[in-house]
Design a protein around this motif. Sequence first.
Motif, PDB file in Angstrom:
ATOM      1  N   PHE B  31       0.836  -1.198   0.000  1.00 49.50           N
ATOM      2  CA  PHE B  31       0.000   0.000   0.000  1.00 49.50           C
ATOM      3  C   PHE B  31       0.873   1.252   0.000  1.00 49.50           C
ATOM      4  N   LYS B  35      -0.387   2.154  -3.249  1.00 47.99           N
ATOM      5  CA  LYS B  35      -1.782   2.315  -2.828  1.00 47.99           C
ATOM      6  C   LYS B  35      -2.649   1.131  -3.267  1.00 47.99           C
ATOM      7  N   ALA B 174       6.648   8.208  -0.342  1.00 43.02           N
ATOM      8  CA  ALA B 174       6.383   9.611  -0.025  1.00 43.02           C
ATOM      9  C   ALA B 174       5.978  10.386  -1.268  1.00 43.02           C
ATOM     10  N   ASP B 175       6.673  10.175  -2.377  1.00 37.14           N
ATOM     11  CA  ASP B 175       6.393  10.951  -3.581  1.00 37.14           C
ATOM     12  C   ASP B 175       6.960  10.198  -4.772  1.00 37.14           C
ATOM     13  N   ASP B 177       6.643  10.520  -8.061  1.00 34.86           N
ATOM     14  CA  ASP B 177       7.240  11.267  -9.172  1.00 34.86           C
ATOM     15  C   ASP B 177       8.629  11.766  -8.823  1.00 34.86           C
ATOM     16  N   LEU B 235      -3.738   1.699   6.998  1.00 30.86           N
ATOM     17  CA  LEU B 235      -2.840   1.056   6.040  1.00 30.86           C
ATOM     18  C   LEU B 235      -1.477   1.740   5.967  1.00 30.86           C
ATOM     19  N   LEU B 276     -14.058   1.930  10.635  1.00 29.04           N
ATOM     20  CA  LEU B 276     -14.221   2.691   9.417  1.00 29.04           C
ATOM     21  C   LEU B 276     -15.190   3.838   9.625  1.00 29.04           C
ATOM     22  N   VAL B 278     -15.736   5.464  12.398  1.00 30.72           N
ATOM     23  CA  VAL B 278     -15.223   6.509  13.282  1.00 30.72           C
ATOM     24  C   VAL B 278     -13.941   7.131  12.720  1.00 30.72           C
ATOM     25  N   PRO B 280     -11.874   6.649   9.365  1.00 33.89           N
ATOM     26  CA  PRO B 280     -11.696   5.970   8.073  1.00 33.89           C
ATOM     27  C   PRO B 280     -10.221   5.698   7.738  1.00 33.89           C
ATOM     28  N   ILE B 289      -4.642  14.686   2.617  1.00 35.47           N
ATOM     29  CA  ILE B 289      -5.109  15.996   2.156  1.00 35.47           C
ATOM     30  C   ILE B 289      -5.628  15.848   0.740  1.00 35.47           C
ATOM     31  N   ARG B 290      -6.859  16.309   0.514  1.00 35.46           N
ATOM     32  CA  ARG B 290      -7.403  16.260  -0.849  1.00 35.46           C
ATOM     33  C   ARG B 290      -6.728  17.346  -1.665  1.00 35.46           C
ATOM     34  N   LYS B 291      -6.427  17.003  -2.890  1.00 33.41           N
ATOM     35  CA  LYS B 291      -5.791  17.993  -3.757  1.00 33.41           C
ATOM     36  C   LYS B 291      -6.636  18.205  -4.989  1.00 33.41           C
ATOM     37  N   VAL B 292      -6.575  19.409  -5.537  1.00 30.23           N
ATOM     38  CA  VAL B 292      -7.227  19.624  -6.830  1.00 30.23           C
ATOM     39  C   VAL B 292      -6.182  20.114  -7.826  1.00 30.23           C
TER      40      VAL B 292
END
Lengths: 238, 292, 651
Positions: B31, B35, B174-175, B177, B235, B276, B278, B280, B289-292
């Motif tokens: 994971f 992921k 971690a990253d 790319d 995870l 899950l 309580v 997630p 963090i959600r990214k756009v």
Amino acid sequence: MLTIDNLHAGYGTSEVLVGVSLEVKAGSVVALIGANGAGKTTTMRAISGMLRPNEGRVLLDGKPVQQFDASRIARLGLAHSPEGRKVFGPLTVEDNLLLGAFGRLPRFFGFRTRAAADLAGVYELFPRLQERRLQAAGTLSGGEQQMLAIGRALMAKPKVMLLDEPSMGLAPVIVQEVFNTIRRLKEAGITLLLVEQFAKSALEVADYAYVMDRGRIAIEGTPAHLAEDERVLAAYLG
Amino acid sequence: MYTLLIVQLAVSGALMGMVYALIAYGFQLTFATSKSINFGQGELVMLSALFSLTLIDTGLPYWLVVPGGMLFGVVLGLFVERAGVRLALEQKSEGWILLTIILGLLGFSAAENIWGRDDRPFPTPIPSDPVHIFGIDVTPLELSVAIGVLAVMGLVELFKRKTLLGKAFEAVSADRDAAQLMGISATRTIQLSYGLSGLVAALAGILVAPITTVGPTMASVLILKAFSVAVVAGLDSGFGVVLIGLFLGALESLTSFYLGSGWREAPGLVLLILALAVRPNGVFGKASIRKV
Amino acid sequence: MWKRLLLIRGAELAVLALLGAIPLLVDNSYVLGLLTLLAIYGILLIGLDVTVGYLGQVNLAQAAFLGLGAYAAGLGVAHFDFGMLAALAMALGVGLLFGTLLAFPALRLEGPQFALATLSFSALSATTLNEWEGLTLGAQGLQVSRPPVLGMTLDAPGFFWLCLLLLALVWLAMRNLLSSQWGRAFEALRDSPIATDAMGVGTYRHKVAGFALASALGGLAGGLYAFNFQYLQPQSFGYDLMVILLLGVVLGGRKSLWGALVGATLIALLPNLLSNRELFQAISAVGLLVAAVAGARGLLRKTTRPFQALAPIVAMGILMAGSLIVENTEDWRKAIFALMLFAVVVGLPEGLMGFAAHFLTKLFRIAPPPLPAAAALDVVLPRQAADGSALLELRDLKRYFGGVKAVDGVSLTVRAGEIHGLIGPNGSGKSTAVNVISGLYVPTGGDMLLRGKALPVGSLFKVARTGVARTFQNLQLFSDLSAVDNVMVALRGVYRTPIPLVLLGLAMGEEQRARAAALALLELVGLQAQARTRARDLTYGDQRFLEIARALARRPELLILDEPAAGLAHPDVNKLIEIIKRIHERGISIILIEHHMDVISELCSVVTVLDGGRIIAAGTADEVKRNPKVIEAYLGMTDDSAGAAAPALAG
């Protein structure tokens, strides 16, 4: 050292780069400037293999690399310090630096001794990194992260270094410091392709510059030449 | 006396929980880099155990069987990555969920036909006569499970922290790319994580086999609890799986004592669904963090 | 129009009539059993397709809902002496209830965690059915008698017709639902959950509703299953069945009622096809041939990756070899399923119907349904008072990420009717600021007021509902939906029909009105001609305009445009300026994040300049352009740059 010939690249159906050609000679600093959305970062990504070009060639030291995976291009001697710095947040500063030299160090043991001299060199350039060498990179300030990103790219002893927007999001004092660093890299003879939004500062350090506009090179020339050209400001400020 | 019985039950349950923790740890490895996890990991555990049993039958000494079985696990892990995961990841789809389930099913069917459907005992040189520690009976077999689990997890962590390849593994987590730009191949690293995941799963199978017996269905229950442990702990929780594993093992041992052995699977499942609801991202997980 | 209706509805009726007539023509209880199973699986798979296809989540609990429904119906008859319809209603209700209960926690998750949660639920339900012997008789099994329907006792054909009737009803209801706002919302949240929330369409509630519905259909199918087999055992509803159901949906084709029916047919027939060795060999040979042809074609045309072309051939090759070697195929049933499923998932991800649909549409040249005339813009987007009152106030807004202070104490006021420019160099915190305002990020500190009331924090959905709409710097379109559907998803205050009426197909009028309104907005941005084009197939510029039209569908008081000109070619930038002017004329207040100075100068009455997360200047476009601090921030510091560049900038 690095030659880009008629590069086309984009995301999905839209093509952002429509035939970019440029050249970076060994030991020179070349600036790539232009307005936002002109395609500077996309050019960098297409060179380093993060984005597969649709058409055109990328020659690194005379060798075509445009079909290679990013990690392979990196191991061939191209270090790309990406936009937004992208340091490995959970890892320590020193681990970040060591990973910069991943391509030329032993994978399991003895990599520390092998890298010791280069590490010392980077620490000399950025004493602040040495102070924080055991700190997690994510806890550094923006300016320190930028130093780390440059240091990490230096660790690779690259043939060519791509530096994408090193001043992004930094306070003015720190930006000054970043440009001082770039000057020192230039003195050390590093071959550098620099993407910058601060046109003036970039032109000051560069030997040669390209101005991008809407996915192609609009103007090119020496900084002295470009500074006189009114089209530069026009391309830049729309 | 009664308290002692409770403690006894909790301790033996918790030792079993270490096995769940180990399999869950294998999920964390893949994971972290990609992921994704192998939904057929249970079959991988079972196939490795059966393969090890065959090695024993050929007369190989136990200390060679263990690495042999683990190597088999690595091979299976690599196969799952190649056949089930890589394409879906390249296409950025969740097709790997289905594909790993499918590969698991294939493995299950193969096991049924190659080794038969019956459960068989798994011989081990480690004695199973209990020893008394602070008034509690613990068998060396149970202890070997705990020691084996901690040892292999410790070794993998050591690898991640002390070798450059291990650090590269962390860098890809971690990253991805940025790691590629350092010359670290993400594909190879994901492969490595599946290999390691297969290795720890195989060890889990070999450690638990003498206690549970070996057969095609040996891991179908085990794996559910490993899923529970992985998700409840998070995870990306590192050693958090050990705590949750111990807790869950103890809990289900007590449940089967009070409610009957058929219900022993229930607490893990209830715990999972509650966790899950309580948290997630798991008890020890980090919020993303959600990214756009 | 008529041709379309005739062909599509005609095909549905023809299949229904054919299925219904078989028992009259063939007197064979074995065939009848298969047909009944087909109808039951059809209902089950239509339900499963809602989660797997439309919501795009791998749902491993459908077999469990089948089991729960079956036991509910069986026990209802045994304990309460229910008639068949009451028992079926109970099965449906049990599916709905447990589906909802599971959905609340599980649907906060994505991808693997969701799959794990449903898997655990399946295991939990199997454990309960097995162990609660007092109620279910456990592993021993439960006998179920088939109760009468409205006083009539059904024989086998009668029961089949009942199943078929229910399948037809479910088909109709789901067609109505999936072609309504609900279906669009399901697809939208699969393509971009963030945009779905930002358009005020609650991601979570739609997911829960979709999953609950899928589970209810699972329960209903379970009730029929119980009365068909009249004997229930917990282990029938385990992992094996679940894999077979997934095989059905994937093989048939996702996001398609026909796909579900084809899938149901295949999984009903498959066990029988496999038990005959010659037939199985023939099927393997056909499979191998298809895989080889498709793979070779894909490789030659370079449309597929080598793995995608070769893996199905290898899988089918193994199946073929196996069919020649293995004596008893029954023993290898699971492996056979696995190999087939593997080949389909890798090689034919759209399934049989997905493949056939392209083909059939071309063959019959089926035209899409016509579009209504666009509604009047004044109705769709009423003019708002541009009275200059304070609309949005930010007070000392902060957002930190670890050590990075992305927004560090920003205070500003946006007045009704103004276009407020927000500019600054890259990384100066503009995007983070609007992400905080629109609810994507929780602020680290500070206050946000809309018309004097505190703006909700940290919820895109709640902020969207207050009348703030936004576009995204990195496009967040619903890429599989058409342009007009993209706008329709976001329309505010149009969809009022309650779900039971939607299921009955009574939302048609509302749909037409919505479509007309959406077309008016597409016209506003100049996309009326591309209304039916899938968003992903639009040009980059048109995608940007579509995002604006979609945001306008919220009828916002405040519209936030996050770098709408980024990546646009020059003619498109001019078009964009025109569009923004038109929006401004309607009295809508706009926050415009932009890099192009000319766009800012032309449009904005007020400009705020950010650098390093703080405001360094504010005023009219001309004022800030002359501000030395701004020039410094934009061009970088050189000793003489500020002075030298100022005239150039101002000019």
